[in-house]
Design an enzyme around this catalytic site. Structure first.
Site, PDB file in Angstrom:
ATOM      1  N   TYR A 176     -13.961  24.439  11.508  1.00  0.00           N
ATOM      2  CA  TYR A 176     -14.422  24.054  12.845  1.00  0.00           C
ATOM      3  C   TYR A 176     -14.559  25.272  13.759  1.00  0.00           C
ATOM      4  O   TYR A 176     -13.658  26.116  13.853  1.00  0.00           O
ATOM      5  CB  TYR A 176     -13.445  23.058  13.469  1.00  0.00           C
ATOM      6  CG  TYR A 176     -13.763  22.714  14.913  1.00  0.00           C
ATOM      7  CD1 TYR A 176     -14.829  21.885  15.213  1.00  0.00           C
ATOM      8  CD2 TYR A 176     -13.018  23.246  15.955  1.00  0.00           C
ATOM      9  CE1 TYR A 176     -15.149  21.566  16.522  1.00  0.00           C
ATOM     10  CE2 TYR A 176     -13.322  22.937  17.277  1.00  0.00           C
ATOM     11  CZ  TYR A 176     -14.397  22.100  17.556  1.00  0.00           C
ATOM     12  OH  TYR A 176     -14.710  21.816  18.853  1.00  0.00           O
ATOM     13  N   ARG A 192      22.053  14.234  56.769  1.00  0.00           N
ATOM     14  CA  ARG A 192      23.177  14.000  55.868  1.00  0.00           C
ATOM     15  C   ARG A 192      22.772  14.118  54.395  1.00  0.00           C
ATOM     16  O   ARG A 192      23.561  14.562  53.562  1.00  0.00           O
ATOM     17  CB  ARG A 192      23.748  12.609  56.131  1.00  0.00           C
ATOM     18  CG  ARG A 192      25.045  12.339  55.401  1.00  0.00           C
ATOM     19  CD  ARG A 192      25.462  10.880  55.359  1.00  0.00           C
ATOM     20  NE  ARG A 192      24.837   9.989  56.320  1.00  0.00           N
ATOM     21  CZ  ARG A 192      24.758   8.675  56.141  1.00  0.00           C
ATOM     22  NH1 ARG A 192      25.252   8.121  55.041  1.00  0.00           N
ATOM     23  NH2 ARG A 192      24.196   7.916  57.048  1.00  0.00           N
ATOM     24  N   PHE A 239      -4.794  22.339  22.562  1.00  0.00           N
ATOM     25  CA  PHE A 239      -5.489  22.630  23.818  1.00  0.00           C
ATOM     26  C   PHE A 239      -5.336  21.517  24.845  1.00  0.00           C
ATOM     27  O   PHE A 239      -5.713  21.677  25.997  1.00  0.00           O
ATOM     28  CB  PHE A 239      -6.981  22.832  23.547  1.00  0.00           C
ATOM     29  CG  PHE A 239      -7.579  21.721  22.729  1.00  0.00           C
ATOM     30  CD1 PHE A 239      -7.730  20.446  23.236  1.00  0.00           C
ATOM     31  CD2 PHE A 239      -7.986  21.957  21.425  1.00  0.00           C
ATOM     32  CE1 PHE A 239      -8.257  19.414  22.477  1.00  0.00           C
ATOM     33  CE2 PHE A 239      -8.527  20.935  20.649  1.00  0.00           C
ATOM     34  CZ  PHE A 239      -8.669  19.662  21.180  1.00  0.00           C
ATOM     35  N   HIS A 288     -20.730  26.996  27.990  1.00  0.00           N
ATOM     36  CA  HIS A 288     -19.549  26.376  28.604  1.00  0.00           C
ATOM     37  C   HIS A 288     -19.267  26.899  30.014  1.00  0.00           C
ATOM     38  O   HIS A 288     -18.419  26.347  30.721  1.00  0.00           O
ATOM     39  CB  HIS A 288     -18.319  26.600  27.717  1.00  0.00           C
ATOM     40  CG  HIS A 288     -18.288  25.715  26.507  1.00  0.00           C
ATOM     41  ND1 HIS A 288     -19.200  25.822  25.491  1.00  0.00           N
ATOM     42  CD2 HIS A 288     -17.455  24.690  26.166  1.00  0.00           C
ATOM     43  CE1 HIS A 288     -18.930  24.917  24.565  1.00  0.00           C
ATOM     44  NE2 HIS A 288     -17.885  24.208  24.950  1.00  0.00           N
ATOM     45  N   GLU A 319     -14.317  13.702  22.648  1.00  0.00           N
ATOM     46  CA  GLU A 319     -13.180  14.031  23.517  1.00  0.00           C
ATOM     47  C   GLU A 319     -12.973  12.831  24.443  1.00  0.00           C
ATOM     48  O   GLU A 319     -13.419  12.827  25.597  1.00  0.00           O
ATOM     49  CB  GLU A 319     -13.465  15.329  24.268  1.00  0.00           C
ATOM     50  CG  GLU A 319     -13.630  16.497  23.299  1.00  0.00           C
ATOM     51  CD  GLU A 319     -14.333  17.704  23.880  1.00  0.00           C
ATOM     52  OE1 GLU A 319     -14.623  17.707  25.097  1.00  0.00           O
ATOM     53  OE2 GLU A 319     -14.599  18.656  23.124  1.00  0.00           O
ATOM     54  N   ASN A 379     -10.848  27.761  24.517  1.00  0.00           N
ATOM     55  CA  ASN A 379      -9.943  26.637  24.255  1.00  0.00           C
ATOM     56  C   ASN A 379      -8.557  26.981  24.779  1.00  0.00           C
ATOM     57  O   ASN A 379      -7.961  27.963  24.325  1.00  0.00           O
ATOM     58  CB  ASN A 379      -9.841  26.393  22.751  1.00  0.00           C
ATOM     59  CG  ASN A 379     -10.551  25.125  22.303  1.00  0.00           C
ATOM     60  OD1 ASN A 379     -10.292  24.643  21.225  1.00  0.00           O
ATOM     61  ND2 ASN A 379     -11.440  24.593  23.113  1.00  0.00           N
ATOM     62  N   TYR A 412      19.865  10.225  57.671  1.00  0.00           N
ATOM     63  CA  TYR A 412      19.592  10.676  56.300  1.00  0.00           C
ATOM     64  C   TYR A 412      18.918  12.048  56.246  1.00  0.00           C
ATOM     65  O   TYR A 412      19.176  12.841  55.345  1.00  0.00           O
ATOM     66  CB  TYR A 412      18.679   9.675  55.587  1.00  0.00           C
ATOM     67  CG  TYR A 412      19.335   8.397  55.166  1.00  0.00           C
ATOM     68  CD1 TYR A 412      20.672   8.119  55.417  1.00  0.00           C
ATOM     69  CD2 TYR A 412      18.594   7.433  54.484  1.00  0.00           C
ATOM     70  CE1 TYR A 412      21.260   6.930  55.024  1.00  0.00           C
ATOM     71  CE2 TYR A 412      19.158   6.236  54.075  1.00  0.00           C
ATOM     72  CZ  TYR A 412      20.496   5.992  54.359  1.00  0.00           C
ATOM     73  OH  TYR A 412      21.054   4.808  53.967  1.00  0.00           O
TER      74      TYR A 412
END
Length: 518
Positions: free
Chosen positions: A54, A283, A344, A84, A430, A196, A280
Site C-alpha cells: 500500500y 472553598r 494514523f 493532499h 475512510e 500520514n 464554593y
C-alpha cells in the site's frame, strides 16, 4: 545550547518546549539513523522486486487497488503531496509549524516508516535554520491523520509550497535556498510517511497543554488572592481534609493555597470571625482546580505517548539478522515486513484534546464567579461596589465582569466535543474519522478565553487588595500583585481597561504570575 538528539522514543513535553519555543537545535541520534537506514533497505528491496504494498506500489485511500509500477514511484510521491495540500483558513503559527516538524521528525526517527535518513535530516535543518512551512489550519478530519496540514509541510521539503523565513513569507523554494537547505526529491514510500500522522492536532495540542499548565498554576495564585480579599478562610485547605480524599491534583492545589496565604495580614484581621464556610468558588478551589490538574496529567501521558509513536501507514518492521558474528550480521541482507494498519487515526488525541478543553474551561468558570463576588456589593464583604472608590460616578469593574461572563459562556459552546462526530471520506474507505484537528483548533480558543478571564480576575483582585490597604497579603501574593501593578495601576477613576486586560493576559501567558509558586 547543545542539540537534542531524536530517536523516536523519549521526546518529552519539556523537550518540545525547548526546541519549539527556545530554538534548541535538533539532530538524529546515530543509533536511530542506523535503524532508519535498515528500514529503508526493506522498502528499496520491495520496490525493486515490484511487490504489492500500500502507497508504495499502489495508490492511496479508495485508489489502493490501483497498481503503480516501479518507474512511476517518484511521480506518485510528488502527486500525493501536491494532491493532499488542499488546506484552507488562517495558517498555523510559526510555533505550531515548528511543533509539527519536530513531532514528524521524531516519529520518523523511530525507524518504522521506511524513509531515507535525509528526510529526517532535512526536517531537522529546517527547524535549526528557521524555515517554517505555511500550513493552513483547516482541512483535516483526523484520519488518515492530518493529511492536508502535513502535505503543506511536506511541500516545503521538496522546494514547493510556502514558508516563513526570517519574518518573511515566501515560496518554499526561496526559503530553502535562503537557508541553504537542499530540497529533497521524494522516493518510494516517503510521501505517505510524511503526510500520514497526527502531528498537526498533536502540535497544536502540545502547545496548548504547555499553556494550560501555566494557567492552572496562575489560577491557584489568583484564587488565593481573591479569597484573601474576600475575607475567606483557609480552614478548607487543611491538609487533613485533602488526605481524606487524596486526588493528586486536589492535594497539590490545597498546598498551593496554604503557601499563598502564609503571612497574610488580610487573613489575620478576620481569623476569629464567626463565618463557618465560604462559597464554593472559594472553598472548593482545591477540588475544582485540582480536578483540572489531574486531567492535565492524563493528557500529558496521552500526548507524550503519541509524540514517541510511529503513526504513518504502512509500517516497516525489520527482521532481526541471523545469529553470528557482528560482521556477518551487518553484511546479511536486510529483510522485513511492510504491514498496513491504522496508527494514523487520531482518536486517542481527539478525546484528550476535547477533555483538555472541557477541563480548562472550569478554571474560567470558577474564576468568573470569584470576579462576581469581588464586584457585587451584596457579596464582596464590604468592598466598594464594583471595586470603585467613587461608585456611581464611576462604573469600576462592572463591565470587566460582563466580559468574563461572555468568555465563559463562549467556552460552554466550544466545550462541545468534536470527537463525537465523524464524516465519511475517500469513497467510504475512510468511514470513521476522529475530527481531532477540529478539537485542537477549538482548544486554542478556549485557552485564550481562559487566559483573558484570569487576567480580569487578576486586575479585580489587585484592585480589591489596594482598597484594603494598608493591610497586605502574604509575600508570594505581594510578588504576584507587583507583576500586575508594574503594567496596570490601580483604577481610581474610570478608564478603558481593555489595554490592561491585554497586558495582564500576556504577563500570565509568560508565566510571570505562576512563577511565585515554583
Amino acid at each position: 545550547m547543545s542539540a537534542l538528539h531524536l530517536n523516536g522514543n523519549d521526546l518529552t513535553l519539556e523537550n518540545l518546549e525547548q526546541v519549539v519555543l527556545q530554538r534548541q537545535p535538533v539532530l538524529m541520534e546515530p543509533d536511530a539513523r542506523e535503524q532508519v537506514a535498515r528500514a529503508r533497505e526493506v522498502v528499496d528491496a520491495l520496490v525493486a522486486g515490484d511487490h504489492l504494498a500500500y502507497a508504495i506500489t499502489t495508490g492511496v485511500g479508495h485508489l489502493a487497488d490501483v497498481r503503480i509500477s516501479a518507474d512511476q514511484a517518484r511521480e506518485l510521491q510528488v502527486n500525493l503531496v501536491r494532491s493532499h495540500a488542499v488546506g484552507v483558513g488562517d495558517p498555523l503559527s510559526e510555533a505550531e509549524s515548528r511543533a509539527m516538524m519536530l513531532l514528524r521528525a521524531n516519529s520518523l526517527a523511530k525507524g518504522f516508516s521506511g524513509v531515507r535518513p535525509v528526510v529526517i535530516d532535512t526536517l531537522c535543518n529546517m527547524l535549526n535554520r528557521g524555515v517554517h512551512p505555511v500550513i493552513p489550519s483547516q482541512g483535516s478530519v483526523g484520519a488518515s491523520g492530518d493529511l492536508a496540514p502535513l502535505a503543506h509541510l511536506a511541500l516545503v521539503l521538496t522546494g514547493e509550497g510556502e514558508a516563513w523565513f526570517q519574518g518573511q513569507r515566501m515560496s518554499g523554494g526561496a526559503a530553502m535556498k535562503a537557508a541553504d537547505i537542499a530540497p529533497i526529491r521524494l522516493e518510494a514510500k516517503e510521501a505517505i510517511s510524511l503526510i500520514n500522522g497526527t502531528q498537526a492536532m498533536l502540535g497544536v495540542g502540545t502547545l496548548a497543554l504547555l499553556e494550560a499548565l501555566t494557567l492552572a498554576t496562575t489560577a491557584d495564585v489568583l484564587g488565593a488572592i481573591s479569597l484573601d480579599a474576600l475575607q475567606g478562610t483557609d480552614v478548607a485547605f487543611d491538609e487533613r481534609i485533602h488526605k481524606a480524599r487524596p486526588h493528586a491534583g486536589q492535594m497539590t492545589v490545597a498546598r498551593h493555597l496554604r503557601t499563598m496565604l502564609e503571612g497574610s495580614a488580610l487573613r489575620e484581621r478576620h481569623r476569629d470571625c464567626k463565618r463557618v464556610q465560604d462559597a464554593y468558588s472559594l472553598r472548593c478551589i482545591p477540588q475544582v482546580h485540582g480536578a483540572v490538574l489531574d486531567v492535565l496529567d492524563y493528557v500529558r501521558q496521552i500526548f507524550e505517548t503519541e509524540m514517541n509513536s510511529a503513526v504513518d501507514n504502512p509500517l516497516v518492521f525489520v527482521k532481526r539478522p541471523p545469529a553470528g558474528s557482528p560482521r556477518a550480521a551487518r553484511e546479511a541482507p536486510v529483510e522485513g515486513d511492510v504491514i498496513s494498519g491504522g496508527n494514523f487515526h487520531g482518536q486517542p488525541i481527539a478525546f484528550a484534546l476535547d477533555f483538555l478543553a472541557i477541563s480548562i474551561s472550569a478554571l474560567a468558570g470558577i474564576s468568573e464567579r470569584r470576579i462576581e463576588r469581588l464586584v457585587n456589593p451584596a457579596l464582596s464583604e464590604g468592598l466598594p461596589p464594583f471595586l470603585s472608590p467613587h461608585a456611581g460616578l464611576n462604573s469600576g469593574f462592572m463591565m470587566p465582569q460582563v466580559t468574563a461572563a461572555a468568555l465563559v459562556s463562549e467556552n460552554k459552546v466550544l466545550g462541545h466535543p468534536a470527537s463525537v462526530d465523524s464524516i465519511t471520506t475517500s469513497g467510504n474507505k475512510e468511514d470513521y474519522v476522529s475530527m481531532g484537528m477540529t478539537a485542537a483548533l477549538k482548544l486554542r480558543r478556549v485557552i485564550q478565553n481562559v487566559r483573558h478571564v484570569l487576567a480580569i480576575e487578576a486586575l479585580a483582585a489587585a484592585q480589591a487588595v489596594d482598597l484594603l490597604a494598608p493591610l497586605k497579603p502574604g509575600k508570594r501574593a505581594q510578588q504576584a500583585l507587583g507583576a500586575i501593578r508594574a503594567i496596570s495601576p490601580m483604577v481610581t477613576q474610570d478608564r478603558s481597561l481593555a489595554p490592561d486586560i491585554a497586558k495582564v493576559s500576556e504577563v500570565i501567558r509568560q508565566g510571570k504570575l505562576a512563577v511565585v509558586l515554583r
